[in-house]
Design a protein around this motif. Structure first.
Motif, PDB file in Angstrom:
ATOM      1  N   LYS A 179       1.360  -1.255  -0.050  1.00 39.62           N
ATOM      2  CA  LYS A 179       0.017   0.123  -0.360  1.00 39.62           C
ATOM      3  C   LYS A 179       1.284   1.694   0.193  1.00 39.62           C
ATOM      4  O   LYS A 179       1.887   0.834   0.339  1.00 39.62           O
ATOM      5  CB  LYS A 179      -1.324   0.013   0.809  1.00 39.62           C
ATOM      6  N   SER A 197      -1.463  -0.989 -12.033  1.00 39.63           N
ATOM      7  CA  SER A 197      -0.568  -1.632 -10.336  1.00 39.63           C
ATOM      8  C   SER A 197      -0.036  -2.010 -10.569  1.00 39.63           C
ATOM      9  O   SER A 197       1.170  -1.913 -10.288  1.00 39.63           O
ATOM     10  CB  SER A 197      -1.435  -1.885  -9.527  1.00 39.63           C
ATOM     11  N   ASN A 198       0.646  -3.470 -11.753  1.00 37.37           N
ATOM     12  CA  ASN A 198       1.780  -4.042 -12.022  1.00 37.37           C
ATOM     13  C   ASN A 198       2.170  -3.612 -13.253  1.00 37.37           C
ATOM     14  O   ASN A 198       1.479  -3.625 -14.268  1.00 37.37           O
ATOM     15  CB  ASN A 198       1.824  -5.120 -11.145  1.00 37.37           C
ATOM     16  N   SER A 209       2.595   2.244  -8.659  1.00 32.11           N
ATOM     17  CA  SER A 209       1.882   1.312  -9.441  1.00 32.11           C
ATOM     18  C   SER A 209       3.941   0.366  -9.181  1.00 32.11           C
ATOM     19  O   SER A 209       4.791   0.944  -9.762  1.00 32.11           O
ATOM     20  CB  SER A 209       2.570   1.814 -11.274  1.00 32.11           C
ATOM     21  N   ARG A 210       3.832  -0.769  -9.527  1.00 31.96           N
ATOM     22  CA  ARG A 210       5.220  -1.637  -9.268  1.00 31.96           C
ATOM     23  C   ARG A 210       6.105  -2.219 -10.619  1.00 31.96           C
ATOM     24  O   ARG A 210       4.934  -2.260 -11.231  1.00 31.96           O
ATOM     25  CB  ARG A 210       4.783  -2.553  -8.540  1.00 31.96           C
ATOM     26  N   SER A 254      -6.406   7.450  -7.067  1.00 33.04           N
ATOM     27  CA  SER A 254      -5.942   5.999  -8.318  1.00 33.04           C
ATOM     28  C   SER A 254      -4.896   6.272  -8.807  1.00 33.04           C
ATOM     29  O   SER A 254      -4.791   7.158  -9.696  1.00 33.04           O
ATOM     30  CB  SER A 254      -7.427   6.082  -8.754  1.00 33.04           C
ATOM     31  N   GLN A 255      -4.107   4.824  -8.819  1.00 31.93           N
ATOM     32  CA  GLN A 255      -2.516   4.731 -10.076  1.00 31.93           C
ATOM     33  C   GLN A 255      -3.404   3.498 -10.934  1.00 31.93           C
ATOM     34  O   GLN A 255      -3.823   2.390 -10.462  1.00 31.93           O
ATOM     35  CB  GLN A 255      -1.648   4.523  -8.979  1.00 31.93           C
ATOM     36  N   SER A 256      -2.530   3.668 -12.055  1.00 32.71           N
ATOM     37  CA  SER A 256      -2.861   2.432 -12.791  1.00 32.71           C
ATOM     38  C   SER A 256      -1.443   2.552 -14.042  1.00 32.71           C
ATOM     39  O   SER A 256      -0.750   3.439 -14.186  1.00 32.71           O
ATOM     40  CB  SER A 256      -4.209   2.372 -13.435  1.00 32.71           C
ATOM     41  N   GLU A 268      -2.330   3.704  -4.463  1.00 30.37           N
ATOM     42  CA  GLU A 268      -1.490   2.727  -3.831  1.00 30.37           C
ATOM     43  C   GLU A 268      -0.080   2.138  -4.199  1.00 30.37           C
ATOM     44  O   GLU A 268       1.057   1.039  -4.222  1.00 30.37           O
ATOM     45  CB  GLU A 268      -1.747   1.353  -4.253  1.00 30.37           C
TER      46      GLU A 268
END
Lengths: 114, 118
Positions: free
Chosen positions: A42, B9-10, B113-114, B5-7, B111
């Motif tokens: 998170k 996530s991966n 972006s990996r 909001s992030q995109s 959260e």
């Protein structure tokens, strides 16, 4: 250069104990500090803040202490719970920057065992 | 939405490819930040947008990194010709600018972006 850092990278405590996480800062121009909690996977979440005209501030189960003489900040968590397990970051806001930018320390991992 | 909001996530990409990471800040927040977090490390400041002012790009590690913010809302972080050392979690945060005058510099983070560069 000036930086924010932590004394302990990992702190392990038993459930119900009180936890103390420490942070040293070196930027004398900083007069506002924040603690963030980051749970696995998170983003960081705000816990509590303190301004330099204060030396103590209390929240729900958390207390932040500021010692400007030695440039030290600490976060105390009372009756630590397993849900408190996370990485804790201190951050400073040099108000002379004019922005709400924050400089973060490397973080301390708190591990709470039942 | 209620939060940042992030995109995506991966994102897994090959070395040399370009990637775009998106951030939707909290509605009404005028300040937007990008940070990078490498494994087991703290947060490294990348870039800051405040209203219509010129962005603070002082944290961008190289000219392969760029970011824009359209209409004072959505932001895109672009990494060109990705390298393995770019692998990290890229965090976006937003805040109320007016609060900085009161000393409340709370940032609201997404959260992340990996990004994994193979």
């Amino acid at each position: 250069g000036e930086s924010v850092g932590l004394h302990l990278p990992t702190l392990s405590v038993q459930e119900g104990d009180n936890s103390i996480i420490n942070c040293a800062y070196s930027n004398s121009a900083s007069d506002y500090f924040i603690w963030y909690k980051q749970e696995s996977g998170k983003g960081p979440q705000f816990i509590i803040d303190i301004r330099s005209n204060m030396d103590k501030r209390q929240g729900q189960r958390v207390t932040v202490l500021l010692n400007k003489t030695v440039k030290h900040l600490s976060l105390q968590i009372a009756a630590t719970q397993p849900g408190d397990s996370a990485v804790y970051f201190c951050a400073e806001n040099p108000m002379n920057s004019g922005y709400s930018t924050l400089t973060f320390g490397k973080g301390t991992m708190l591990l709470v065992s039942p | 939405g209620a939060g940042v909001s992030q995109s995506p996530s991966n994102k897994v990409t090959e070395k040399g490819k370009d990637v775009e990471l998106r951030c939707d800040p909290i509605s009404g927040h005028t300040a937007l930040y990008w940070y990078r977090q490498s494994l087991g490390q703290g947060l490294e400041f990348l870039i800051y947008f405040q209203g219509n002012s010129a962005p603070d790009k002082s944290g961008l590690p190289s000219d392969r990194f760029s970011a824009e913010r359209t209409g004072g809302s959505v932001s895109t972080l672009t990494i060109q010709r990705t390298q393995q050392e770019d692998s990290a979690v890229y965090l976006c945060a937003s805040s109320f600018y007016v609060r900085v005058k009161e000393g409340t510099g709370e940032l609201f983070f997404g959260e992340g972006s990996r990004l994994t560069v193979l």
